[in-house]
Design an enzyme around this catalytic site. Structure first.
Site, PDB file in Angstrom:
ATOM      1  N   GLU A 102       0.841  -1.208   0.000  1.00  0.00           N
ATOM      2  CA  GLU A 102       0.000   0.000   0.000  1.00  0.00           C
ATOM      3  C   GLU A 102       0.869   1.248   0.000  1.00  0.00           C
ATOM      4  OE1 GLU A 102      -2.541   1.495  -0.543  1.00  0.00           O
ATOM      5  OE2 GLU A 102      -4.318   0.854   0.547  1.00  0.00           O
ATOM      6  N   ASP A 103       0.348   2.326  -0.561  1.00  0.00           N
ATOM      7  CA  ASP A 103       1.050   3.611  -0.474  1.00  0.00           C
ATOM      8  C   ASP A 103       0.896   4.202   0.922  1.00  0.00           C
ATOM      9  OD1 ASP A 103      -1.678   4.008  -0.887  1.00  0.00           O
ATOM     10  OD2 ASP A 103      -1.443   5.636  -2.320  1.00  0.00           O
ATOM     11  N   ASP A 106      -4.529   5.079   6.087  1.00  0.00           N
ATOM     12  CA  ASP A 106      -5.131   6.246   6.731  1.00  0.00           C
ATOM     13  C   ASP A 106      -6.124   5.729   7.778  1.00  0.00           C
ATOM     14  OD1 ASP A 106      -5.847   8.985   7.015  1.00  0.00           O
ATOM     15  OD2 ASP A 106      -7.407   8.807   5.513  1.00  0.00           O
ATOM     16  N   PHE A 155      -2.766  15.664   4.897  1.00  0.00           N
ATOM     17  CA  PHE A 155      -2.816  15.153   3.533  1.00  0.00           C
ATOM     18  C   PHE A 155      -1.476  15.341   2.823  1.00  0.00           C
ATOM     19  CE2 PHE A 155      -4.039  15.124  -0.963  1.00  0.00           C
ATOM     20  CZ  PHE A 155      -4.780  13.958  -0.996  1.00  0.00           C
ATOM     21  N   ARG A 168       1.215  13.197  -8.589  1.00  0.00           N
ATOM     22  CA  ARG A 168       1.885  11.907  -8.346  1.00  0.00           C
ATOM     23  C   ARG A 168       3.341  11.909  -8.798  1.00  0.00           C
ATOM     24  NH1 ARG A 168      -2.265   8.052  -7.438  1.00  0.00           N
ATOM     25  NH2 ARG A 168      -4.165   8.396  -8.615  1.00  0.00           N
TER      26      ARG A 168
HETATM   27  P1  5GP Z   1      -7.828   4.203   4.165  1.00  0.00           P
HETATM   28  O1  5GP Z   1      -8.785   3.227   3.549  1.00  0.00           O
HETATM   29  O2  5GP Z   1      -6.737   3.568   4.985  1.00  0.00           O
HETATM   30  O3  5GP Z   1      -8.552   5.282   4.914  1.00  0.00           O
HETATM   31  O4  5GP Z   1      -7.178   4.984   2.981  1.00  0.00           O
HETATM   32  C1  5GP Z   1      -6.281   4.417   2.175  1.00  0.00           C
HETATM   33  C2  5GP Z   1      -6.200   5.117   0.848  1.00  0.00           C
HETATM   34  O5  5GP Z   1      -6.608   6.488   0.921  1.00  0.00           O
HETATM   35  C3  5GP Z   1      -4.774   5.155   0.419  1.00  0.00           C
HETATM   36  O6  5GP Z   1      -4.393   4.011  -0.288  1.00  0.00           O
HETATM   37  C4  5GP Z   1      -4.725   6.408  -0.428  1.00  0.00           C
HETATM   38  O7  5GP Z   1      -5.103   6.093  -1.736  1.00  0.00           O
HETATM   39  C5  5GP Z   1      -5.736   7.320   0.190  1.00  0.00           C
HETATM   40  N1  5GP Z   1      -5.111   8.311   1.124  1.00  0.00           N
HETATM   41  C6  5GP Z   1      -5.163   8.317   2.468  1.00  0.00           C
HETATM   42  N2  5GP Z   1      -4.489   9.354   2.990  1.00  0.00           N
HETATM   43  C7  5GP Z   1      -3.960  10.021   1.935  1.00  0.00           C
HETATM   44  C8  5GP Z   1      -3.115  11.189   1.819  1.00  0.00           C
HETATM   45  O8  5GP Z   1      -2.693  11.847   2.780  1.00  0.00           O
HETATM   46  N3  5GP Z   1      -2.776  11.549   0.562  1.00  0.00           N
HETATM   47  C9  5GP Z   1      -3.215  10.875  -0.555  1.00  0.00           C
HETATM   48  N4  5GP Z   1      -2.819  11.346  -1.728  1.00  0.00           N
HETATM   49  N5  5GP Z   1      -3.998   9.773  -0.486  1.00  0.00           N
HETATM   50  C10 5GP Z   1      -4.363   9.359   0.748  1.00  0.00           C
HETATM   51 MG    MG Z   2      -4.160   3.681  -2.187  1.00  0.00          MG
END
Ligand code: 5GP
Ligand code: MG
Length: 178
Positions: A102-103, A106, A155, A168
């Site tokens: 995963e990148d 969150d 963010f 990106r």
């Molecule tokens: P989660 O499901 O854990 O809330 O969110 C995961 C996805 O939300 C990540 O894979 C990413 O695509 C997006 N995301 C969450 N936080 C950020 C952030 O600070 N910046 C960006 N660009 N994407 C985020």
């Molecule tokens: Mg993602």
């Protein structure tokens, strides 16, 4: 490093290209040790993880495969709360050692929703590798095996991560200017 503008927002330098690459190198060393004599299958989640997955995979020296799937839960800078699978998992993962790439984690909802789809197919093991983790934002119970950076709940863009599709294409990571 300078501030960057992505669409209507300004971002400030946060993690340098050198810091990112050196953490990824160390992570690869750990994975090479942990997966000695195994043939892990990396399952990278598009789009955000494509740069991280590529750089990590280049430094992995054990026999390994990689595949890509697409999930999305974000619109703009706020989670929509829905998780959509756009491109499914077509490799056979039964009996495999899976490393989900995963990148950023969150809230944790994306992986919390997606992991059962993996576990259902009875892999021999599943570990999670993420470039970034926002511990303050994580509300879903997840065990993160490998994490390069724990970051504040702000963010970020760059190195694969986007703001509404843009931002990106940088080597460093930038944080939304407050
Ligand atoms: P989660 O499901 O854990 O809330 O969110 C995961 C996805 O939300 C990540 O894979 C990413 O695509 C997006 N995301 C969450 N936080 C950020 C952030 O600070 N910046 C960006 N660009 N994407 C985020
Ligand atoms: Mg993602």
């Amino acid at each position: 490093m300078n501030e960057i503008q992505v669409l209507d927002k300004t971002f400030v330098p946060f993690l340098s290209a050198e810091d990112i690459q050196s953490k990824i190198e160390s992570l690869a060393v750990t994975i090479n040790k942990d997966y000695q004599n195994k043939k892990p299958l990396f399952v990278a989640i598009l789009n955000g993880s494509f740069m991280f997955a590529a750089d990590l995979f280049k430094s992995v020296t054990v026999d390994a495969e990689i595949c890509f799937i697409k999930l999305a839960s974000y619109k703009g800078t706020q989670s929509t709360g829905h998780v959509i699978t756009a491109i499914g998992l077509d490799s056979n993962i039964t009996g495999r050692d899976i490393i989900v790439v995963e990148d950023i984690i969150d809230t944790g909802k994306t992986l919390h929703t997606f992991l059962p789809q993996i576990i259902n197919q009875q892999p021999s093991s599943v570990k999670i590798a993420t470039l970034l983790h926002k511990p303050e934002a994580t509300v879903y119970d997840l065990h993160i095996d490998y994490c390069c950076f724990s970051i504040p709940n702000k963010f970020v863009v760059g190195y694969g991560l986007d703001y509404d599709g843009f931002g990106r294409n940088t080597k460093a990571i930038y944080q939304l200017k407050s």
